[in-house]
Design a protein around this motif. Structure first.
Motif, PDB file in Angstrom:
ATOM      1  N   PRO B 579       4.835   3.896   6.056  1.00 47.10           N
ATOM      2  CA  PRO B 579       5.498   3.735   4.753  1.00 47.10           C
ATOM      3  C   PRO B 579       5.166   4.893   3.822  1.00 47.10           C
ATOM      4  CG  PRO B 579       4.402   1.714   5.403  1.00 47.10           C
ATOM      5  CD  PRO B 579       4.010   2.745   6.411  1.00 47.10           C
ATOM      6  N   CYS B 615      -6.390  -0.410   4.300  1.00 47.26           N
ATOM      7  CA  CYS B 615      -5.488   0.722   4.274  1.00 47.26           C
ATOM      8  C   CYS B 615      -5.546   1.404   2.910  1.00 47.26           C
ATOM      9  CB  CYS B 615      -4.062   0.238   4.556  1.00 47.26           C
ATOM     10  SG  CYS B 615      -2.843   1.547   4.373  1.00 47.26           S
ATOM     11  N   PHE B 617      -3.491   3.165   1.498  1.00 51.15           N
ATOM     12  CA  PHE B 617      -2.223   3.219   0.795  1.00 51.15           C
ATOM     13  C   PHE B 617      -1.829   1.852   0.231  1.00 51.15           C
ATOM     14  CE2 PHE B 617       2.584   3.827   0.894  1.00 51.15           C
ATOM     15  CZ  PHE B 617       2.602   4.682  -0.196  1.00 51.15           C
ATOM     16  N   ALA B 618      -2.578   0.818   0.619  1.00 52.76           N
ATOM     17  CA  ALA B 618      -2.195  -0.551   0.281  1.00 52.76           C
ATOM     18  C   ALA B 618      -1.855  -0.747  -1.203  1.00 52.76           C
ATOM     19  CB  ALA B 618      -3.286  -1.520   0.719  1.00 52.76           C
ATOM     20  N   CYS B 621       1.707   0.433  -1.601  1.00 49.98           N
ATOM     21  CA  CYS B 621       2.648   0.248  -0.508  1.00 49.98           C
ATOM     22  C   CYS B 621       3.534  -0.976  -0.734  1.00 49.98           C
ATOM     23  CB  CYS B 621       1.887   0.076   0.809  1.00 49.98           C
ATOM     24  SG  CYS B 621       2.978  -0.123   2.228  1.00 49.98           S
ATOM     25  N   LEU B 623       5.150  -2.521   1.524  1.00 44.29           N
ATOM     26  CA  LEU B 623       5.080  -3.455   2.655  1.00 44.29           C
ATOM     27  C   LEU B 623       3.712  -4.113   2.788  1.00 44.29           C
ATOM     28  CD1 LEU B 623       6.906  -1.302   5.367  1.00 44.29           C
ATOM     29  CD2 LEU B 623       7.860  -3.125   3.940  1.00 44.29           C
ATOM     30  N   ALA B 624       2.837  -3.843   1.864  1.00 48.09           N
ATOM     31  CA  ALA B 624       1.454  -4.292   2.036  1.00 48.09           C
ATOM     32  C   ALA B 624       1.366  -5.808   2.126  1.00 48.09           C
ATOM     33  CB  ALA B 624       0.608  -3.797   0.861  1.00 48.09           C
ATOM     34  N   CYS B 628      -3.491  -5.902   5.436  1.00 50.04           N
ATOM     35  CA  CYS B 628      -3.638  -4.466   5.238  1.00 50.04           C
ATOM     36  C   CYS B 628      -4.943  -4.147   4.535  1.00 50.04           C
ATOM     37  CB  CYS B 628      -2.478  -3.916   4.408  1.00 50.04           C
ATOM     38  SG  CYS B 628      -0.879  -4.168   5.166  1.00 50.04           S
ATOM     39  N   VAL B 633      -7.731   0.275   8.825  1.00 47.67           N
ATOM     40  CA  VAL B 633      -6.563   0.350   9.705  1.00 47.67           C
ATOM     41  C   VAL B 633      -6.731   1.575  10.579  1.00 47.67           C
ATOM     42  CG1 VAL B 633      -4.061   0.584   9.768  1.00 47.67           C
ATOM     43  CG2 VAL B 633      -5.153  -0.727   7.929  1.00 47.67           C
ATOM     44  N   CYS B 646      -0.814   2.328  10.507  1.00 50.89           N
ATOM     45  CA  CYS B 646      -0.155   1.306   9.694  1.00 50.89           C
ATOM     46  C   CYS B 646      -0.020   0.047  10.521  1.00 50.89           C
ATOM     47  CB  CYS B 646       1.230   1.774   9.243  1.00 50.89           C
ATOM     48  SG  CYS B 646       2.139   0.515   8.339  1.00 50.89           S
ATOM     49  N   LEU B 647      -0.272  -1.104   9.867  1.00 54.01           N
ATOM     50  CA  LEU B 647      -0.181  -2.367  10.590  1.00 54.01           C
ATOM     51  C   LEU B 647       1.263  -2.800  10.761  1.00 54.01           C
ATOM     52  CD1 LEU B 647      -3.066  -4.374   8.895  1.00 54.01           C
ATOM     53  CD2 LEU B 647      -3.065  -3.219  11.125  1.00 54.01           C
ATOM     54  N   HIS B 648       2.102  -2.348   9.857  1.00 50.65           N
ATOM     55  CA  HIS B 648       3.485  -2.821   9.891  1.00 50.65           C
ATOM     56  C   HIS B 648       4.457  -1.692  10.193  1.00 50.65           C
ATOM     57  CE1 HIS B 648       1.765  -6.425   8.348  1.00 50.65           C
ATOM     58  NE2 HIS B 648       1.373  -5.828   7.227  1.00 50.65           N
TER      59      HIS B 648
END
Ligand code: SF4
Lengths: 313, 654
Positions: B579, B615, B617-618, B621, B623-624, B628, B633, B646-648
């Motif tokens: 992301p 993460c 970036f969480a 993000c 999508l977090a 996350c 991560v 990235c988890l997603h």
């Protein structure tokens, strides 16, 4: 280059006129005049008026100044009111001592000051802080007192140096060096401290510059980076400071020559001041201004050499 | 007032103030404090050393040194006070007038001050003393007048600066009277520097007064002054050296205190100044904050920018295991970075700014590292060649160059590699050249450093290098100084310097950022052309997708100290998985102007000390999810040659 010389010439003439003019005005403001001083209490009014006329003191100030200036341009700076020696000869006999003293002090200041500044810029931490504290002490103690302490320890107690007096280089070079050593150190002490601090700041600033990183990236040795590149760049601000400091050094000779009984201009002006020997004081003031003007030129030229940025418009 | 409090909060300055105040008060009230009459002679205690009767001893006439010092202070300090009064009375108004009104007065006054600076003060003082006979007043007036030039300059400068500030302009146009502008806007800005100058000047005045008194141009004996006491003591230095000590030390102490007070005021004012005017705050750039706990160490996670050569499914699948921190370098890579972790600050309060970065660069290959400023990409580039600068160090991981581990090398050995094997093209072309040397001398030094040759050959090589980077008329160029070059020319010279040692790896740190848009393309073309001709590998660090697309085959995206994605440029740009990469590209649409800084992504780049455990970036993000932020991560291969942290990431592919 032409512009630099022209500027210097204008500034120099201004300085010389200001110093000599100021001297003249001050002298004319004095209560009582030279004729009275020479005659003392005993002179009659006739004698006084005659002497006044003989000395040209009855003329208005601008006329006297103009006469004096014309004399100076011919190399005639008048004569001492007491010994009747021509001022130009008194000055010529002594100027060498003062110049050696100042040049020596300047060299010591530049070398020791920059070395200390370099050490303190590169060795942060305890040693750097010690050097900072030392430099604080160096600027704070009266230099004439420091000179006396040096004499007490090194000349009186340890007998390493002559207590006072001057040996002319023509007599003995080693004796000359020994007779100048303590006066030079005394004159230099404050300047060393100031330059050490300035050099520390200048060198630290340069070490943080991008070009240092770039030089490292090109594989240039640390020695060349510090002693060639950084030092040359730091020399730009330091030259200016040294130039200003030189003027202070000329002032300093007054005290230092008195302490060490050196037969220089500083000692001469102190003696003349004590006796109110005004022609000598005027003459020496002018010569000091001349020396300042000359050193300014040297400093300007030097600045020109170390700073390429002002060389091209 | 805030600055007054700030001043007294500094222990050194506060102590200096207390000591100076004590000395001054003791002198003022000498008639109360002094144990003896300063003039009373007591021949029985002549030349006495310090003791119960005479705390600091007695002089040759048996007069108490301590009492003489206290009374003598009156003379010296009064003298200094006269000088300071003149100094302020002349310097401040003249400086204000010159700085505020400018015009003819400013012109004349500045010239006068310039001449004043060139006058040897002591000589004029001698003239004055010789005319007006001894006594402190005339000489100290002179010193005050001649010294006031320095205060004039400071006040003038400050006034000009303040007058130029926007609010003064506004105030003037609103029709405020000059007096109220002065009082409300200018005076608050100048009093700090005025106090600094005045304390420093008063220290100088005390020294000068003492010198004059030492020469006998002050009070008439037997009245004491500090300088004349040194003069008297100097006559007996062989028999009674002690008498020299008290006056000299006392002068030194008060002068030093005044100096320290001046420094203290300067610090206090500059500190409160930054609070008052946040726009001017110096050094507000965020660095790692000391004192905070170090960012959590992340378990060794593989972060391979796996090379196209490793793109077989087999190679990709073993990436996580084999390229983790401490793993062997790729055998054919010229540069292999493994698990590089860099921290700044002292060991007990260090801040990690680069975490576990791994990548490879093959011979002749070009690889990019892209990210916003603060992502750690420049730190990565610099740590490869061991140029982290003050306080930065590699705390784990390795850098292999040609199989040799660099982080363990002593500085001298590393310096040998720099320039010869790995060279750096720095960011800002005009500041990376040494301003004091000609172009020719700078390049020649690097050439000589890498292979010793006779002078003529060195010169030929310098010319060759300059033509290699496309500079016309290299013969005249060698005599030029950096400030005479345009940015583009300077960058070409920078590249020539980098090439001088015939490196096999070139590290280009934002090689075009500082240049004009038109010049940027020329430099990029030059770099590509040089790579084709000389076959060296290039590691490009940039925030500019255009540069990346022009120069590199593969790149890693860095965010907050970590590689978040790495892939061949095409994949990265057209099918980003992370992301963050997508946000970065979205912020830089296809036809974005090259060289413009990337439009920012919503939210703030966190300072290294604030990086989360999960993460990085969480916080920004879209999508977090709670997972996350739960834990670190890891970077894992999503496709052959394409890794993502990235988890997603699956849902990220739209
Ligand atoms: S791991 Fe979560 S927070 Fe981090 S980039 Fe992927 S989706 Fe966003």
């Amino acid at each position: 280059m032409i512009r630099l010389l022209a500027r210097w010439l204008v500034n120099s003439i201004m300085l010389l006129l200001v110093v000599s003019g100021l001297t003249f005005v001050l002298v004319s403001l004095a209560p009582g005049d030279a004729a009275r001083t020479i005659l003392g209490q005993r002179g009659t009014q006739e004698q006084y008026l005659a002497l006044r006329e003989q000395l040209g003191l009855d003329q208005p100030l601008p006329v006297r100044y103009w006469d004096w200036l014309r004399g100076v341009l011919r190399g005639d700076m008048g004569e001492s009111m007491f010994s009747h020696d021509p001022v130009s000869r008194l000055v010529a006999d002594r100027i060498g001592v003062t110049i050696w003293l100042v040049v020596g002090a300047l060299l010591v200041i530049a070398v020791v000051g920059v070395a200390l500044g370099m050490a303190s810029a590169r060795l942060k931490g305890a040693i750097g802080r010690c050097l900072d504290a030392l430099s604080m002490v160096g600027v704070s103690i009266p230099n004439f007192w420091f000179g006396l302490v040096l004499v007490t320890l090194l000349s009186v107690k340890l007998r390493l140096f002559p207590v006072t007096g001057y040996v002319y280089p023509a007599e003995s070079v080693s004796g000359w060096l020994r007779s100048l050593a303590l006066p030079v150190v005394t004159l230099a002490i404050g300047g060393i401290a100031v330059i050490a601090k300035q050099a520390r700041d200048a060198i630290s600033t340069q070490l943080d510059q991008e070009y240092v990183l770039a030089l490292r990236g090109q594989g240039i040795s640390e020695r060349s980076i510090v002693y060639r590149h950084v030092l040359k760049n730091a020399a730009v601000p330091l030259t200016t400071v040294l130039g200003l400091m030189l003027i202070g050094l000329f002032s300093g000779t007054v005290l230092v020559e008195s302490i060490f009984a050196l037969p220089g201009l500083g000692g001469l002006v102190v003696g003349a001041t004590t006796q109110h020997d005004i022609p000598v004081v005027e003459g020496v003031a002018l010569v000091f201004a001349l020396m300042v003007v000359t050193t300014n030129l040297v400093v300007d030229l030097l600045y020109h050499v170390v700073n390429p940025r002002i060389r091209t418009p | 007032m805030r600055s007054v409090r700030a001043f007294f909060r500094q222990p050194v300055a506060a102590t200096a103030f207390a000591v100076a105040a004590a000395i001054i008060l003791a002198s003022v009230f000498a008639n109360v404090v002094a144990p003896h009459d300063p003039l009373a002679q007591d021949l029985r205690s002549a030349n006495a050393l310090p003791g119960a009767e005479h705390w600091l001893g007695a002089d040759t006439l048996g007069r108490d040194i301590c009492s003489r010092l206290l009374y003598g202070g009156r003379i010296t300090l009064t003298g200094a006070l006269i000088a300071v009064a003149v100094f302020v009375a002349l310097g401040v108004p003249a400086g204000l007038l010159a700085g505020y009104r400018r015009g003819l007065f400013d012109l004349v006054a500045s010239r006068v001050v310039e001449v004043m600076f060139a006058i040897p003060v002591m000589i004029i003082v001698m003239v004055v003393v010789s005319v007006f006979s001894s006594g402190v007043t005339a000489s100290m007036l002179t010193i005050g007048i001649l010294g006031s030039g320095s205060l004039f300059r400071v006040v003038r400068g400050q006034t000009m600066a303040a007058a130029q500030e926007l609010y003064v302009k506004a105030a003037r146009s609103e029709g405020l009277r000059a007096r109220s502008i002065l009082r409300r806007h200018i005076l608050p800005n100048i009093w700090g520097p005025v106090i600094v100058q005045t304390t420093l000047f008063s220290a100088g005045a005390i020294l000068t007064e003492s010198g004059l008194a030492f020469l006998g141009f002050s009070v008439q004996p037997p009245a004491p002054s500090w300088g004349s006491m040194i003069g008297e003591a100097s006559r007996y230095i062989s028999a009674h050296p002690w008498q020299l000590i008290p006056p000299g030390v006392l002068i030194g102490v008060i002068v030093m205190c005044l100096g320290l007070i001046g420094d203290g005021v300067r610090d206090a004012v500059s500190r409160t100044d930054t609070v008052r005017r946040p726009g001017r705050r110096a050094g507000s750039r965020r660095r790692g904050q000391a004192g905070r706990p170090a960012a959590p160490a992340v378990p060794a996670a593989p972060a391979a920018l796996s090379r196209p050569g490793a793109a077989s499914p087999d190679a990709a699948s073993r990436t996580p295991a084999s390229t983790g921190a401490g793993a062997d370098p790729q055998p054919d890579a010229i540069l292999s970075v493994r698990g590089l972790t860099v921290a700044f600050g002292r060991a007990d309060s260090q801040t990690v700014v680069v975490q576990d970065v791994s990548f490879d660069v093959g011979p002749g290959e070009s690889v990019g590292v892209v990210g916003e400023s603060g992502s750690g990409k420049t730190v990565v580039a610099r740590s490869v060649i061991g140029l982290l600068g003050r306080g930065g160090r590699v705390i784990s991981g390795q850098v292999f160059f040609d199989g040799q581990e660099l982080t363990a090398l002593p500085p001298a050995a590393l310096a040998k590699i720099r320039g010869r094997d790995i060279a750096l093209i720095p960011q800002e072309p005009t500041t990376t050249l040494d301003p004091a040397f000609t172009i020719g001398k700078q390049i020649a030094e690097v050439v000589r450093r890498h292979d010793r040759r006779p002078r003529a050959e060195v010169r030929a090589r310098v010319i060759e290098l300059l033509s290699l980077v496309g500079l016309a008329e290299p013969e005249t160029l060698v005599g030029r100084y950096p400030h005479e070059l345009s940015g583009g020319m300077a960058q070409r010279v920078g590249i020539a310097l980098a090439l001088a040692g015939r490196p096999r790896l070139l590290i280009a740190d934002e090689p075009t950022t500082a240049l004009d848009v038109t010049v940027q393309q020329q430099i990029l073309d030059l770099l590509r052309d040089l790579q084709d001709r000389l076959g060296m590998a290039i590691l490009v660090v940039t925030h500019d997708w255009g540069v990346l697309a022009d120069l590199t085959e593969r790149a890693g995206v860095m965010y907050a100290g970590q590689v978040v994605e790495s892939a061949p440029i095409e994949d990265l740009y057209h099918r980003p998985l992370s992301p963050y990469t997508r946000a970065l590209i979205a912020a830089n649409p296809h036809n974005a102007t090259k060289g413009e800084p990337l439009p920012s992504i919503p939210g703030q780049v966190l300072a290294p000390a604030d990086w989360p455990i999960g993460c990085h970036f969480a916080p920004r993000c879209a999508l977090a999810t709670p997972e996350c932020s739960a834990g670190p991560v890891e970077l894992r291969p999503a496709e052959p040659g394409h890794s993502v942290r990235c988890l997603h990431s699956a849902s990220a592919v739209v």
